[in-house]
Motif scaffolding. Structure first.
Motif, PDB file in Angstrom:
ATOM      1  N   THR A 162     -11.523   5.131  -3.694  1.00 35.69           N
ATOM      2  CA  THR A 162     -10.464   4.194  -3.665  1.00 35.69           C
ATOM      3  C   THR A 162      -9.754   4.003  -2.351  1.00 35.69           C
ATOM      4  O   THR A 162      -9.321   5.021  -1.824  1.00 35.69           O
ATOM      5  CB  THR A 162      -9.234   4.224  -4.896  1.00 35.69           C
ATOM      6  OG1 THR A 162      -9.908   4.381  -6.271  1.00 35.69           O
ATOM      7  CG2 THR A 162      -8.425   3.064  -4.886  1.00 35.69           C
ATOM      8  N   SER A 163      -9.696   2.782  -1.889  1.00 39.04           N
ATOM      9  CA  SER A 163      -9.297   2.546  -0.312  1.00 39.04           C
ATOM     10  C   SER A 163      -7.999   1.280  -0.642  1.00 39.04           C
ATOM     11  O   SER A 163      -8.272   0.600  -1.384  1.00 39.04           O
ATOM     12  CB  SER A 163     -10.144   2.238   0.675  1.00 39.04           C
ATOM     13  OG  SER A 163     -10.982   1.014   0.335  1.00 39.04           O
ATOM     14  N   ILE A 164      -6.926   1.459  -0.124  1.00 38.75           N
ATOM     15  CA  ILE A 164      -6.031   0.586  -0.268  1.00 38.75           C
ATOM     16  C   ILE A 164      -5.689  -0.279   0.834  1.00 38.75           C
ATOM     17  O   ILE A 164      -5.715   0.026   1.821  1.00 38.75           O
ATOM     18  CB  ILE A 164      -4.587   1.385  -0.527  1.00 38.75           C
ATOM     19  CG1 ILE A 164      -4.626   2.355  -1.842  1.00 38.75           C
ATOM     20  CG2 ILE A 164      -3.488   0.228  -0.831  1.00 38.75           C
ATOM     21  CD1 ILE A 164      -4.637   1.702  -3.204  1.00 38.75           C
ATOM     22  N   GLY A 165      -5.625  -1.757   0.551  1.00 35.77           N
ATOM     23  CA  GLY A 165      -5.531  -2.610   1.311  1.00 35.77           C
ATOM     24  C   GLY A 165      -5.034  -2.630   2.655  1.00 35.77           C
ATOM     25  O   GLY A 165      -5.240  -1.625   3.403  1.00 35.77           O
ATOM     26  N   PRO A 166      -4.423  -3.426   3.390  1.00 36.30           N
ATOM     27  CA  PRO A 166      -4.123  -4.838   2.870  1.00 36.30           C
ATOM     28  C   PRO A 166      -5.431  -5.809   2.329  1.00 36.30           C
ATOM     29  O   PRO A 166      -6.461  -5.613   3.092  1.00 36.30           O
ATOM     30  CB  PRO A 166      -3.362  -5.607   3.841  1.00 36.30           C
ATOM     31  CG  PRO A 166      -3.838  -4.973   5.080  1.00 36.30           C
ATOM     32  CD  PRO A 166      -4.154  -3.636   4.808  1.00 36.30           C
ATOM     33  N   PRO A 167      -5.346  -6.593   1.302  1.00 34.97           N
ATOM     34  CA  PRO A 167      -4.128  -6.635   0.448  1.00 34.97           C
ATOM     35  C   PRO A 167      -4.121  -5.596  -0.541  1.00 34.97           C
ATOM     36  O   PRO A 167      -5.096  -4.826  -0.881  1.00 34.97           O
ATOM     37  CB  PRO A 167      -4.717  -8.070  -0.176  1.00 34.97           C
ATOM     38  CG  PRO A 167      -5.921  -8.033  -0.227  1.00 34.97           C
ATOM     39  CD  PRO A 167      -6.502  -7.563   1.014  1.00 34.97           C
ATOM     40  N   VAL A 168      -2.799  -5.430  -1.093  1.00 36.13           N
ATOM     41  CA  VAL A 168      -2.577  -4.290  -1.889  1.00 36.13           C
ATOM     42  C   VAL A 168      -3.006  -4.703  -3.239  1.00 36.13           C
ATOM     43  O   VAL A 168      -3.012  -5.790  -3.551  1.00 36.13           O
ATOM     44  CB  VAL A 168      -0.975  -3.989  -2.010  1.00 36.13           C
ATOM     45  CG1 VAL A 168      -0.796  -2.989  -3.342  1.00 36.13           C
ATOM     46  CG2 VAL A 168      -0.588  -3.203  -0.790  1.00 36.13           C
ATOM     47  N   PRO A 169      -3.835  -3.744  -4.107  1.00 37.20           N
ATOM     48  CA  PRO A 169      -4.800  -4.323  -5.285  1.00 37.20           C
ATOM     49  C   PRO A 169      -3.553  -4.384  -6.328  1.00 37.20           C
ATOM     50  O   PRO A 169      -3.790  -3.588  -7.224  1.00 37.20           O
ATOM     51  CB  PRO A 169      -5.654  -3.294  -5.497  1.00 37.20           C
ATOM     52  CG  PRO A 169      -5.059  -2.063  -4.918  1.00 37.20           C
ATOM     53  CD  PRO A 169      -4.218  -2.484  -3.576  1.00 37.20           C
ATOM     54  N   VAL A 170      -2.785  -5.159  -6.452  1.00 36.25           N
ATOM     55  CA  VAL A 170      -1.813  -5.305  -7.566  1.00 36.25           C
ATOM     56  C   VAL A 170      -2.402  -5.498  -9.014  1.00 36.25           C
ATOM     57  O   VAL A 170      -1.575  -4.956  -9.877  1.00 36.25           O
ATOM     58  CB  VAL A 170      -0.803  -6.477  -7.082  1.00 36.25           C
ATOM     59  CG1 VAL A 170      -1.169  -7.819  -7.207  1.00 36.25           C
ATOM     60  CG2 VAL A 170       0.441  -6.338  -8.101  1.00 36.25           C
ATOM     61  N   ASP A 171      -3.272  -6.331  -9.023  1.00 33.25           N
ATOM     62  CA  ASP A 171      -3.857  -6.559 -10.102  1.00 33.25           C
ATOM     63  C   ASP A 171      -4.566  -5.322 -10.911  1.00 33.25           C
ATOM     64  O   ASP A 171      -4.199  -5.141 -12.164  1.00 33.25           O
ATOM     65  CB  ASP A 171      -5.250  -7.581 -10.095  1.00 33.25           C
ATOM     66  CG  ASP A 171      -4.994  -8.945  -9.288  1.00 33.25           C
ATOM     67  OD1 ASP A 171      -4.797  -9.069  -8.442  1.00 33.25           O
ATOM     68  OD2 ASP A 171      -5.015  -9.881 -10.337  1.00 33.25           O
ATOM     69  N   GLU A 172      -5.128  -4.579 -10.137  1.00 32.32           N
ATOM     70  CA  GLU A 172      -5.625  -3.152 -10.563  1.00 32.32           C
ATOM     71  C   GLU A 172      -4.451  -2.177 -10.863  1.00 32.32           C
ATOM     72  O   GLU A 172      -4.553  -1.383 -11.624  1.00 32.32           O
ATOM     73  CB  GLU A 172      -6.845  -2.502  -9.485  1.00 32.32           C
ATOM     74  CG  GLU A 172      -7.971  -3.327  -9.373  1.00 32.32           C
ATOM     75  CD  GLU A 172      -7.981  -4.638  -8.759  1.00 32.32           C
ATOM     76  OE1 GLU A 172      -6.791  -4.786  -8.104  1.00 32.32           O
ATOM     77  OE2 GLU A 172      -9.147  -5.371  -8.745  1.00 32.32           O
ATOM     78  N   LEU A 173      -3.387  -2.330  -9.932  1.00 30.87           N
ATOM     79  CA  LEU A 173      -2.443  -1.371 -10.308  1.00 30.87           C
ATOM     80  C   LEU A 173      -1.800  -1.534 -11.750  1.00 30.87           C
ATOM     81  O   LEU A 173      -1.584  -0.705 -12.272  1.00 30.87           O
ATOM     82  CB  LEU A 173      -1.347  -1.655  -9.052  1.00 30.87           C
ATOM     83  CG  LEU A 173      -1.745  -1.096  -7.820  1.00 30.87           C
ATOM     84  CD1 LEU A 173      -0.367  -1.658  -6.837  1.00 30.87           C
ATOM     85  CD2 LEU A 173      -1.513   0.555  -7.746  1.00 30.87           C
ATOM     86  N   LEU A 174      -1.624  -2.858 -11.956  1.00 28.23           N
ATOM     87  CA  LEU A 174      -1.048  -3.192 -13.203  1.00 28.23           C
ATOM     88  C   LEU A 174      -1.974  -2.987 -14.258  1.00 28.23           C
ATOM     89  O   LEU A 174      -1.480  -2.339 -15.395  1.00 28.23           O
ATOM     90  CB  LEU A 174      -0.670  -4.944 -13.255  1.00 28.23           C
ATOM     91  CG  LEU A 174       0.041  -5.402 -14.321  1.00 28.23           C
ATOM     92  CD1 LEU A 174       0.823  -6.556 -13.905  1.00 28.23           C
ATOM     93  CD2 LEU A 174      -0.857  -5.932 -15.421  1.00 28.23           C
ATOM     94  N   GLU A 175      -3.116  -3.412 -14.285  1.00 28.20           N
ATOM     95  CA  GLU A 175      -3.932  -3.142 -15.443  1.00 28.20           C
ATOM     96  C   GLU A 175      -4.893  -1.780 -15.389  1.00 28.20           C
ATOM     97  O   GLU A 175      -4.849  -1.199 -16.629  1.00 28.20           O
ATOM     98  CB  GLU A 175      -5.043  -4.076 -15.358  1.00 28.20           C
ATOM     99  CG  GLU A 175      -4.896  -5.573 -15.951  1.00 28.20           C
ATOM    100  CD  GLU A 175      -5.984  -6.549 -16.374  1.00 28.20           C
ATOM    101  OE1 GLU A 175      -6.180  -6.695 -17.244  1.00 28.20           O
ATOM    102  OE2 GLU A 175      -6.582  -7.095 -15.105  1.00 28.20           O
TER     103      GLU A 175
END
Lengths: 122, 234
Positions: free
Chosen positions: B35-48
């Motif tokens: 896993t590498s974090i953005g940008p963009p921050v993967p907010v969809d994946e963070l949530l789900e």
């Protein structure tokens, strides 16, 4: 996957999340809108996915395309042509398998495969 | 019909705590393999994927007879619903607002769920899911909504990531001052200075997949954007 009692949409969501796909990412990969995919997952559409989309979803999820297409209430795209190629024989063959167990159907498939490998097929 | 939050007594939460919590969530997700974090921050994946909240897109405005609802969250059933008017496939220019709304609901989950107690009399409403804990509207901003907005800003535009992106973009950490920017054509109902600053922010906003407005607010908070030249004695 065989024998899953879950509705198609709930099953699709479970498999999508197991693969780490978000709703939006999976919709992008399928080429549909997240709204449509969300409605499919909630069972709010009459026809879940086309056979082509269900096949693509199965490939992305590492599932059996035939089974996922069937769960979607569709027929795999290559079947109509196969049936129409021998309209006097294939429908009868399919009817003859009705009521057989998966193991029995597996044996029939193995036999057909051997016949094809041995060159008995037309 | 007016829908509001069912939580009214949430204490003041210092911004530093909100920022720390947003950073912690990104850190937790980054621990996942490959896993590498953005940008963009993967907010969809963070949530789900990370928080295991169920995400649905629905016609909330029709369903709840409320013309400016953006998102809702149910704590008990771990369900987030986003209004379909924000669907970025149908309206690509709203991608930033879609992501901000997801991040905002994540903010409610992280900051406010401990204060939620379900009202038993309402538990059977809405298909048995009970009343949503928060109904987030564009026109109403009580303190809890501000807290969730603040969380969303820190989650989508973390300081460390912002500073690295600014360094790469500008090559130095000198602030940019409004007067040095080209003037912008007026936009009805918008402050001219905001529009001018937001036009400057656009490349960074696109990189972080947020609205130019959200990026302008974040850059001003970080001190990279100034409306006036600083007074210096020497």
């Amino acid at each position: 996957m065989a024998g899953s009692n879950k509705p198609f949409g709930a099953y699709l969501r479970e498999k999508r999340l197991a693969k780490g796909y978000s709703l939006r990412r999976f919709a992008e990969l399928l080429g549909v809108s997240p709204t449509y995919l969300s409605h499919v997952e909630q069972g709010k559409v009459d026809s879940p996915l086309t056979a082509k989309l269900a096949h693509r979803a199965a490939e992305l999820l590492g599932e059996s395309p035939d089974e996922l297409v069937s769960m979607a209430g569709r027929v795999p795209e290559d079947l109509p042509k196969i049936i129409q190629s021998q309209p006097g024989a294939i429908p009868g063959l399919l009817r003859a398998t009705k009521g057989l167990t998966p193991e029995q159907i597996g044996k029939l498939m193995d036999r057909a495969k051997r016949m094809q490998d041995e060159g008995d097929a037309p | 019909m007016t829908w509001r939050s069912t939580i009214n007594e949430v204490p003041f939460i210092p911004e530093s705590r909100i920022e720390k919590d947003a950073d912690a969530l990104i850190g937790e997700y980054a621990l996942r393999p490959n896993t590498s974090i953005g940008p963009p921050v993967p907010v969809d994946e963070l949530l789900e994927v990370q928080l295991e909240l169920q995400c649905e897109i629905a016609d909330l405005r029709a369903e709840f007879e409320c013309d400016d609802v953006l998102g809702m969250i149910w704590f008990n059933s771990k369900l987030v619903k986003i209004d379909r008017s924000l669907d970025p496939h149908e309206r690509p220019h709203l991608l930033g607002r879609f992501r901000f709304t997801l991040a905002h609901e994540v903010g409610h989950w992280r900051l406010h769920r401990q204060y939620y107690r379900e009202d038993p009399s309402q538990a059977r409403l809405f298909d048995g899911k009970g009343r949503p804990a928060f109904v987030c509207r564009s026109s109403e901003k009580p303190p809890v909504e501000w807290q969730a907005d603040t969380f969303a800003s820190y989650l989508l535009m973390p300081a460390k990531m912002m500073i690295a992106a600014w360094d790469k973009w500008k090559g130095n950490r000198d602030p940019v001052i409004l007067q040095t920017l080209p003037s912008a054509a007026p936009v009805a109902g918008r402050d001219m200075d905001d529009v001018r600053l937001e036009r400057f922010c656009k490349p960074l906003a696109e990189q972080f997949e947020v609205s130019s407005e959200a990026m302008r607010i974040r850059l001003e908070k970080l001190g990279f954007l100034l409306r006036e030249a600083p007074n210096t004695l020497f």
